[in-house]
Design an enzyme around this catalytic site. Structure first.
Site, PDB file in Angstrom:
ATOM      1  N   GLY A 174       0.873  -1.177   0.000  1.00 15.41           N
ATOM      2  CA  GLY A 174       0.000   0.000   0.000  1.00 15.41           C
ATOM      3  C   GLY A 174       0.910   1.226   0.000  1.00 15.41           C
ATOM      4  O   GLY A 174       1.843   1.299   0.821  1.00 15.41           O
ATOM      5  N   ALA A 175       0.648   2.164  -0.914  1.00 15.97           N
ATOM      6  CA  ALA A 175       1.600   3.254  -1.144  1.00 15.97           C
ATOM      7  C   ALA A 175       1.983   4.036   0.126  1.00 15.97           C
ATOM      8  O   ALA A 175       3.173   4.175   0.433  1.00 15.97           O
ATOM      9  CB  ALA A 175       1.055   4.184  -2.228  1.00 15.97           C
ATOM     10  N   ASP A 223      -1.570   4.548  -6.255  1.00 17.18           N
ATOM     11  CA  ASP A 223      -0.130   4.455  -5.952  1.00 17.18           C
ATOM     12  C   ASP A 223       0.611   5.671  -6.438  1.00 17.18           C
ATOM     13  O   ASP A 223       1.669   6.024  -5.914  1.00 17.18           O
ATOM     14  CB  ASP A 223       0.467   3.199  -6.588  1.00 17.18           C
ATOM     15  CG  ASP A 223       0.251   2.026  -5.671  1.00 17.18           C
ATOM     16  OD1 ASP A 223      -0.896   1.548  -5.600  1.00 17.18           O
ATOM     17  OD2 ASP A 223       1.210   1.641  -4.976  1.00 17.18           O
ATOM     18  N   ASN A 260      -3.142   2.588 -10.067  1.00 19.39           N
ATOM     19  CA  ASN A 260      -3.582   1.824  -8.884  1.00 19.39           C
ATOM     20  C   ASN A 260      -3.530   0.344  -9.248  1.00 19.39           C
ATOM     21  O   ASN A 260      -3.217  -0.030 -10.389  1.00 19.39           O
ATOM     22  CB  ASN A 260      -4.983   2.263  -8.450  1.00 19.39           C
ATOM     23  CG  ASN A 260      -5.360   1.684  -7.090  1.00 19.39           C
ATOM     24  OD1 ASN A 260      -4.597   1.798  -6.129  1.00 19.39           O
ATOM     25  ND2 ASN A 260      -6.505   1.037  -6.983  1.00 19.39           N
ATOM     26  N   ARG A 316      10.155  -0.867  -4.709  1.00 19.77           N
ATOM     27  CA  ARG A 316       8.928  -0.912  -5.518  1.00 19.77           C
ATOM     28  C   ARG A 316       8.814   0.414  -6.284  1.00 19.77           C
ATOM     29  O   ARG A 316       8.774   1.477  -5.665  1.00 19.77           O
ATOM     30  CB  ARG A 316       7.689  -1.157  -4.623  1.00 19.77           C
ATOM     31  CG  ARG A 316       7.756  -2.533  -3.933  1.00 19.77           C
ATOM     32  CD  ARG A 316       6.404  -2.960  -3.409  1.00 19.77           C
ATOM     33  NE  ARG A 316       5.487  -3.278  -4.467  1.00 19.77           N
ATOM     34  CZ  ARG A 316       4.177  -3.464  -4.285  1.00 19.77           C
ATOM     35  NH1 ARG A 316       3.659  -3.316  -3.074  1.00 19.77           N
ATOM     36  NH2 ARG A 316       3.383  -3.775  -5.299  1.00 19.77           N
ATOM     37  N   GLN A 332      -5.515  -9.000  -2.389  1.00 18.71           N
ATOM     38  CA  GLN A 332      -5.564  -8.006  -1.304  1.00 18.71           C
ATOM     39  C   GLN A 332      -7.002  -7.696  -0.885  1.00 18.71           C
ATOM     40  O   GLN A 332      -7.249  -7.336   0.265  1.00 18.71           O
ATOM     41  CB  GLN A 332      -4.875  -6.697  -1.732  1.00 18.71           C
ATOM     42  CG  GLN A 332      -3.370  -6.781  -1.841  1.00 18.71           C
ATOM     43  CD  GLN A 332      -2.933  -7.115  -3.252  1.00 18.71           C
ATOM     44  OE1 GLN A 332      -3.636  -7.817  -3.987  1.00 18.71           O
ATOM     45  NE2 GLN A 332      -1.777  -6.640  -3.651  1.00 18.71           N
TER      46      GLN A 332
HETATM   47  O1  MRU Z   1       0.619  -3.956  -4.588  1.00 17.56           O
HETATM   48  P1  MRU Z   1      -0.019  -3.254  -3.437  1.00 17.56           P
HETATM   49  O2  MRU Z   1      -0.827  -4.135  -2.557  1.00 17.56           O
HETATM   50  O3  MRU Z   1       1.004  -2.441  -2.665  1.00 17.56           O
HETATM   51  O4  MRU Z   1      -1.003  -2.227  -4.121  1.00 17.56           O
HETATM   52  C1  MRU Z   1      -1.740  -1.350  -3.314  1.00 17.56           C
HETATM   53  C2  MRU Z   1      -2.717  -0.534  -4.048  1.00 17.56           C
HETATM   54  O5  MRU Z   1      -2.851  -0.613  -5.244  1.00 17.56           O
HETATM   55  C3  MRU Z   1      -3.479   0.470  -3.235  1.00 17.56           C
HETATM   56  O6  MRU Z   1      -4.739   0.693  -3.785  1.00 17.56           O
HETATM   57  C4  MRU Z   1      -2.712   1.812  -3.224  1.00 17.56           C
HETATM   58  O7  MRU Z   1      -1.378   1.610  -2.836  1.00 17.56           O
HETATM   59  C5  MRU Z   1      -3.345   2.789  -2.320  1.00 17.56           C
HETATM   60  S1  MRU Z   1      -3.208   2.345  -0.629  1.00 17.56           S
HETATM   61  C6  MRU Z   1      -3.904   3.569   0.303  1.00 17.56           C
END
Ligand code: MRU
Length: 354
Positions: free
Chosen positions: A47-48, A237, A247, A89, A196
């Site tokens: 999550g970003a 993201d 995203n 990432r 997720q």
């Molecule tokens: O690969 P991830 O699980 O890190 O991806 C997360 C997402 O795509 C979320 O929607 C994004 O980071 C926003 S979190 C507030």
């Protein structure tokens, strides 16, 4: 229940291992920034905003290591740690935003001892963590005002407390709506390939007694076609300066479906997710991940051996499909270039008065 994905106590970083949820609730402890980088890469934390906050603590751990090693010129070692954390990432811009903020804090500490720098950088990481929770609460209130009562919100991936320092962005909007007395239900996409939605969103909403119904990704079109979904709310993201939003893979088709069925499509993201230096979505780097995420399910191979796989972790939703971008400073609507810059300037002006 208060989900606490990231905790810092007595110089130790503790992360709730998100690869094990919901079947195991296990915390892992970190005192080495290299292990923190590995935790980001392997999605123990994801999550970003959560990635950004975690990386900031990683820098604080690196500073302490340099202090314990007796380093007098600590800056080159700190910069090496920042580079290691930055290489984890590529899409989540909050990672680079947080590392830049830690680098700027280190600049202000020039001439100080490594021990002083380590203490100050731990305080800076803590400030980033606290600011993220506060931003999510403000963002949540702005987003909640957009939702009818009662309402059904469809979401994708996990943009919740687990994906941030707490409270969440898209799920922060849901939480704020509930706190304001609105009757809110959530439809959660399972979110292949890493699930997720099924593993994390369904878990954290159920823990908070928020009504949630799980669907597989390929059910979203039918669900929207049948009616009764009032809004699609997702996180991001990285939002480019023109409002294009990267995203989790599968977000873009949801935006197309929402447009087709006349359902508003909202991005909920703090200003730290807006990358004003990237003009449009075409400039957003998209992370490619291990093929095994697609060929395997829970460790079991489900595809033929040796099959070709394409596994982009994110897609980009064009600004034209986005009804509004909800930030802590207010709600941006098209044209996004001007609207996002105005929100950033207002937030910076408010910050300088404080
Ligand atoms: O690969 P991830 O699980 O890190 O991806 C997360 C997402 O795509 C979320 O929607 C994004 O980071 C926003 S979190 C507030």
């Amino acid at each position: 229940m208060r989900v606490e994905p990231i905790r810092w106590r007595d110089g130790t970083l503790s992360l709730l291992d998100q690869t094990l949820l919901p079947t195991q609730t296990l915390r892992r402890e970190y005192r080495d920034y290299r292990q923190v980088a590995r935790a980001i890469e392997t999605m123990v934390v994801r999550g970003a905003p959560a990635i950004g906050v975690t990386a900031a603590y990683g820098v604080a751990l690196a500073a302490r290591e340099l202090s314990e090693a007796g380093a007098t010129d600590w800056r080159p070692g700190l910069d090496a740690a920042i580079r290691t954390l930055a290489a984890t990432r590529p899409t989540a811009v909050n990672l680079f935003w947080a590392l830049e903020r830690m680098g700027a804090a280190a600049d202000r500490l020039r001439g100080e001892t490594a021990a002083t720098a380590a203490a100050a950088l731990a305080a800076e990481a803590e400030a980033i963590r606290a600011a993220d929770v506060a931003a999510n609460r403000r963002l949540g209130a702005h987003g909640a005002a957009l939702l009818p009562d009662p309402c059904t919100v469809l979401t994708h991936c996990n943009a919740g407390a687990l994906a941030t320092a707490g409270y969440g962005t898209a799920l922060g909007v849901v939480r704020a709506a509930k706190e304001s007395g609105k009757r809110v239900r959530v439809v959660a996409d399972e979110t292949r390939p890493l699930l997720q939605g099924a593993r994390l969103t369904a878990w954290e909403l159920a823990e908070d007694d928020i009504d949630v119904t799980l669907i597989s990704d390929n059910m979203a079109g039918y669900r929207l076609q049948r009616g009764g979904v009032d809004a699609v709310v997702v996180g991001a993201d990285r939002v480019a300066a023109n409002g294009d939003a990267a995203n989790k893979i599968g977000t873009y088709p949801l935006a197309v479906l929402a447009r087709e069925h006349g359902v508003p499509f909202y991005i909920a993201a703090p200003l730290s997710t807006v990358d004003f230096a990237t003009a449009s979505g075409a400039g957003i780097p998209i992370e490619q991940r291990d093929h095994r995420e697609v060929t395997h399910l829970a460790g079991q191979r489900v595809a033929p051996q040796g099959i070709s796989v394409w596994n982009p972790a994110f897609d980009v939703t064009p600004a034209a499909l986005i009804t509004a971008i909800v930030t802590e400073a207010g709600v941006a609507r098209a044209p996004y270039g001007a609207a996002l810059a105005a929100l950033r300037d207002a937030a910076q002006a408010a910050e300088s008065v404080r």
